[in-house]
Design an enzyme around this catalytic site. Structure first.
Site, PDB file in Angstrom:
ATOM      1  N   GLU A 204       0.979  -1.291  -0.011  1.00  0.00           N
ATOM      2  CA  GLU A 204      -0.117   0.139   0.056  1.00  0.00           C
ATOM      3  C   GLU A 204       0.828   1.220  -0.112  1.00  0.00           C
ATOM      4  O   GLU A 204       0.353   2.372   0.104  1.00  0.00           O
ATOM      5  CB  GLU A 204      -1.135   0.030   1.134  1.00  0.00           C
ATOM      6  N   LYS A 336     -15.581  -1.524   2.317  1.00  0.00           N
ATOM      7  CA  LYS A 336     -14.792  -2.052   1.123  1.00  0.00           C
ATOM      8  C   LYS A 336     -15.928  -2.680   0.133  1.00  0.00           C
ATOM      9  O   LYS A 336     -16.600  -3.481   0.316  1.00  0.00           O
ATOM     10  CB  LYS A 336     -13.756  -3.150   1.369  1.00  0.00           C
TER      11      LYS A 336
END
EC number: 4.2.1.11
Length: 425
Positions: A204, A336
């Site tokens: 990330e 999500k």
């Protein structure tokens, strides 16, 4: 004029070099929408299921089967339907799948179509996606949770926790918040390098140094915030994603990096101490996904002064969230889109949270693409918080850049959530 006339699915690559699904939707008036589907590394057991090919191609991770579903069964089911009827289209896909976890058609196939339909309908309406989905009141720019040190499943180092984040709560705009984050990120890089640590980045975009424990990571971040000219806790707060399910074994939390084992109560007390010693305002997945008793203990211990976010616990699922609300577990949900698999269900989860007084955090996955849909959804839902990685890697910065554009477009209407996003501060 907004009838769906064409749907094209294809296999593309995500930020980890793994295949994922991309979908194009074309409407009768020529309007077009494209969406790419993200994928997680640490996945909850209760998430909607991706359809993968298996076999030797792409080491089993190919998505040709999901693409075939998009171009075949899904096209046949919704061709000719009105793209502006998102709820009906999503429900048609859910019914067509017929399973509890979207395992027949694949959540990656369903989600790609669901998001692409919304984008095409937005274009047909002449509206940006955030305005089309959120209506006239969509105007809140979220506080970013910037993941600047990675551990756990997102990095190859001894740190057991998955993410150490900074939140620019004292900024006055998303543009300023991104600057705060960038300055701390680069300061941290120099400090790590000066201390002899590697400055490679994880999935990330955060650094993945070989630090011995959470405290060492937090100390580096605190020093970097101060060195960059900011006040910890006032300008920039801290957040953790423990991803505790990943190291929950036989009823205990096994810290392999520290060579320590903690039972659920000890785990909760350890997190409480960290939140007391550092300006930590949010902790995600501090307990394992099915350790409801541990979650309850943690919530009773610090839930009145720290945001406790359920990711693997709730998996963007309104039914699991309602269970948590009923039991008084956690006080926030991570959202999500690919955990639940459709836009309508994602929006339902946010609405369920807000009605119960829980906060909601819009989130990326560790396997991302250049698709910036979640930036629009964060503004559309006025959720006030977004998790979309570090200040490196274009798959992460694409979302920050989209938020900057949205803020500019909103002009004086735009409001940066700041400290108010976390109701407990």
């Amino acid at each position: 004029m907004t009838a769906i006339i064409d749907i094209v699915g294809r296999e593309i690559l995500d930020s980890r070099g793994n295949p994922t699904v991309e979908v194009d939707v074309v409407l009768e008036d020529g309007s077009f929408g494209r969406a790419a589907v993200p994928s997680g590394a640490s996945t909850g057991a209760h998430e909607a299921v991706e359809l993968r090919d298996g076999g030797s191609r792409y080491l089993g991770k190919g998505v040709e089967k999901a693409v075939e579903v998009v171009n075949g069964k899904i096209f046949d089911a919704i061709a000719g339907m009105d793209a502006e009827n998102q709820l009906l289209i999503d429900q048609t896909l859910i019914d067509l799948d017929g399973s509890a976890n979207k395992g027949n058609l694949g959540a990656n196939a369903i989600l790609g179509v669901s998001l692409a339909v919304a984008k095409a309908a937005a274009q047909a309406s002449g509206l940006p996606l955030y305005r089309y989905v959120g209506g006239t009141n969509a105007h809140v720019l979220p506080v970013p949770m910037m993941n600047i040190i990675n551990g756990g499943a997102h990095a190859d180092n001894p740190i057991d926790f998955q993410e150490f984040m900074i939140l620019p709560v004292g900024a006055t705009s998303i543009r300023e918040a991104v600057r705060y984050g960038s300055e701390v990120f680069h300061t941290l890089k120099k400090r790590l390098k000066d201390a002899g640590h590697n400055t490679n980045v994880g999935d990330e975009g955060g650094f993945a140094p070989n630090l011995k424990n959470a405290q060492a990571a937090l100390d580096f971040i605190m020093e970097s915030i101060e060195k960059a000219g900011f006040k910890p806790g006032e300008d920039i707060a801290l957040g953790l994603d423990c991803a505790a399910t990943e190291f929950f074994k036989d009823g205990n939390y096994v810290y392999e990096g520290e060579r320590k084992t903690r039972d659920p109560k000890a785990q909760a007390k350890y997190l409480a101490k960290l939140a007391s010693d550092y300006p930590i305002v949010t902790i995600e997945d501090g307990m394992a996904e099915d350790d409801w008793e541990g979650w309850k203990y943690l919530t009773d211990l610090i839930g009145n002064k720290c945001q406790l976010v359920g990711d693997d616990l709730f998996v963007t699922n309104s039914a699991r969230l309602r269970d948590g609300i009923r039991l008084g577990v956690a006080n926030s949900i991570l959202v999500k889109v690919n955990q639940i698999g459709s836009l309508s269900e994602t929006l339902d989860a946010v609405e369920t949270a807000h009605k119960a007084g829980y906060t909601a955090v819009m989130s990326h996955r560790s396997g991302e693409t250049e698709d910036s849909t979640i930036a629009d959804l964060a503004v559309a839902t006025n959720c006030g918080q977004i998790k979309t990685g570090s200040l490196a890697r274009s798959d992460r910065t694409a979302k920050y850049n989209q938020l900057i554009r949205i803020e500019e477009e909103l002009g004086k209407q735009a409001r940066y959530a700041g400290r108010s996003a976390l109701k407990l501060l």
